[in-house]
Motif scaffolding. Structure first.
Motif, mmCIF file in Angstrom:
data_model
loop_
_atom_site.group_PDB
_atom_site.id
_atom_site.type_symbol
_atom_site.label_atom_id
_atom_site.label_comp_id
_atom_site.label_asym_id
_atom_site.label_seq_id
_atom_site.Cartn_x
_atom_site.Cartn_y
_atom_site.Cartn_z
ATOM 1 N N ILE A 206 -4.152 7.745 5.394
ATOM 2 C CA ILE A 206 -4.247 8.734 4.321
ATOM 3 C C ILE A 206 -3.327 8.254 3.201
ATOM 4 N N ALA A 207 -3.905 8.142 2.000
ATOM 5 C CA ALA A 207 -3.148 7.580 0.879
ATOM 6 C C ALA A 207 -3.635 8.183 -0.433
ATOM 7 N N PRO A 208 -2.761 8.198 -1.452
ATOM 8 C CA PRO A 208 -3.217 8.654 -2.767
ATOM 9 C C PRO A 208 -4.251 7.675 -3.320
ATOM 10 N N ASP A 209 -5.192 8.173 -4.124
ATOM 11 C CA ASP A 209 -6.203 7.268 -4.678
ATOM 12 C C ASP A 209 -5.795 6.664 -6.020
ATOM 13 N N SER A 210 -4.613 7.033 -6.513
ATOM 14 C CA SER A 210 -3.998 6.417 -7.689
ATOM 15 C C SER A 210 -2.511 6.287 -7.402
ATOM 16 N N PRO A 211 -1.845 5.283 -7.991
ATOM 17 C CA PRO A 211 -0.412 5.118 -7.751
ATOM 18 C C PRO A 211 0.387 6.343 -8.196
ATOM 19 N N VAL A 212 1.358 6.715 -7.391
ATOM 20 C CA VAL A 212 2.308 7.780 -7.715
ATOM 21 C C VAL A 212 3.699 7.293 -7.359
ATOM 22 N N VAL B 298 3.590 8.001 9.681
ATOM 23 C CA VAL B 298 2.561 7.625 8.714
ATOM 24 C C VAL B 298 1.288 8.356 9.120
ATOM 25 N N THR B 299 0.640 9.015 8.167
ATOM 26 C CA THR B 299 -0.519 9.848 8.498
ATOM 27 C C THR B 299 -1.820 9.066 8.411
ATOM 28 N N GLY B 300 -2.749 9.458 9.277
ATOM 29 C CA GLY B 300 -4.061 8.833 9.299
ATOM 30 C C GLY B 300 -5.055 9.728 9.999
ATOM 31 N N LEU B 301 -6.289 9.313 9.946
ATOM 32 C CA LEU B 301 -7.388 10.035 10.577
ATOM 33 C C LEU B 301 -8.039 9.125 11.607
ATOM 34 N N ARG C 83 0.842 -1.215 0.000
ATOM 35 C CA ARG C 83 0.000 0.000 0.000
ATOM 36 C C ARG C 83 0.866 1.249 0.000
ATOM 37 N N GLN C 84 0.399 2.264 -0.682
ATOM 38 C CA GLN C 84 1.053 3.573 -0.607
ATOM 39 C C GLN C 84 0.380 4.391 0.487
ATOM 40 N N VAL C 85 1.188 5.168 1.204
ATOM 41 C CA VAL C 85 0.696 6.008 2.300
ATOM 42 C C VAL C 85 1.408 7.350 2.253
ATOM 43 N N MET C 86 0.814 8.333 2.917
ATOM 44 C CA MET C 86 1.464 9.635 3.092
ATOM 45 C C MET C 86 2.196 9.599 4.429
ATOM 46 N N CYS C 87 3.415 10.109 4.442
ATOM 47 C CA CYS C 87 4.159 10.145 5.700
ATOM 48 C C CYS C 87 4.996 11.421 5.785
ATOM 49 N N VAL C 88 5.249 11.825 7.011
ATOM 50 C CA VAL C 88 6.138 12.957 7.284
ATOM 51 C C VAL C 88 7.517 12.372 7.521
ATOM 52 N N VAL C 89 8.509 12.863 6.773
ATOM 53 C CA VAL C 89 9.844 12.268 6.842
ATOM 54 C C VAL C 89 10.883 13.155 7.515
ATOM 55 N N ASN C 90 10.485 14.340 7.994
ATOM 56 C CA ASN C 90 11.503 15.209 8.596
ATOM 57 C C ASN C 90 11.273 15.498 10.081
ATOM 58 N N PHE C 91 10.585 14.587 10.775
ATOM 59 C CA PHE C 91 10.590 14.625 12.234
ATOM 60 C C PHE C 91 11.852 13.927 12.712
ATOM 61 N N PRO C 92 12.363 14.284 13.889
ATOM 62 C CA PRO C 92 13.498 13.520 14.407
ATOM 63 C C PRO C 92 13.058 12.095 14.752
ATOM 64 N N PRO C 93 13.965 11.110 14.639
ATOM 65 C CA PRO C 93 13.612 9.733 15.003
ATOM 66 C C PRO C 93 13.145 9.656 16.458
ATOM 67 N N LYS C 94 12.257 8.685 16.710
ATOM 68 C CA LYS C 94 11.707 8.494 18.047
ATOM 69 C C LYS C 94 11.775 7.011 18.384
ATOM 70 N N ARG C 95 12.197 6.690 19.599
ATOM 71 C CA ARG C 95 12.256 5.292 20.047
ATOM 72 C C ARG C 95 10.911 4.900 20.646
ATOM 73 N N ILE C 96 10.342 3.819 20.129
ATOM 74 C CA ILE C 96 9.075 3.293 20.629
ATOM 75 C C ILE C 96 9.275 1.805 20.879
ATOM 76 N N ALA C 97 9.215 1.407 22.141
ATOM 77 C CA ALA C 97 9.429 0.006 22.535
ATOM 78 C C ALA C 97 10.743 -0.520 21.965
ATOM 79 N N GLY C 98 11.790 0.317 22.001
ATOM 80 C CA GLY C 98 13.106 -0.081 21.512
ATOM 81 C C GLY C 98 13.257 -0.016 20.006
ATOM 82 N N PHE C 99 12.228 0.381 19.295
ATOM 83 C CA PHE C 99 12.230 0.464 17.835
ATOM 84 C C PHE C 99 12.416 1.912 17.408
#
Length: 112
Positions: free
Chosen positions: A99-105, A86-89, A64-80
């Motif tokens: 949140i995703a494009p409705d056609s491939p890009v 990844v954006t969502g509502l 699946r294609q998704v919209m994401c923000v790529v310029n936040f600083p990394p964050k550790r979550i449960a050691g990951f």
């Protein structure tokens, strides 16, 4: 809520990515997946923790294609190390809808 300036908006780097792998994130306080994202040649591969378990199975996310923000600083979550948001509502029941494009890009396509 205060107004956002155009300069502030332009600082948010939102890109399209394809999910290439998804698996449960063990040890997270809230159920989540570890996602591997292909954000295109310019950005490369990023990883993200995403609370998508209510509506999506890991096998349904891969490809699946998704919209994401790529310029936040990394964050550790449960050691990951989560390197993209990844954006969502949120629905009324708290489930997250992607949140995703409705056609491939192309991966790495920038919102703007």
């Amino acid at each position: 809520m205060s107004d956002l300036t155009w300069d502030e908006f332009e600082r948010v780097d939102m890109r399209v990515a394809t999910i290439t792998a998804a698996e449960p994130l063990e040890g997270a306080r809230r159920p989540a997946y570890k996602l591997t994202l292909d954000v295109g040649a310019e950005i490369g591969i990023r990883h993200s923790s995403a609370q998508l378990t209510a509506l999506y199975a890991p096998e349904d996310l891969v490809g699946r294609q998704v919209m994401c923000v790529v310029n936040f600083p990394p964050k550790r979550i449960a050691g990951f190390k989560s390197e993209a948001l990844v954006t969502g509502l949120y629905r009324d029941d708290g489930a997250v809808v992607l949140i995703a494009p409705d056609s491939p890009v192309p991966n790495g396509a920038k919102l703007g």
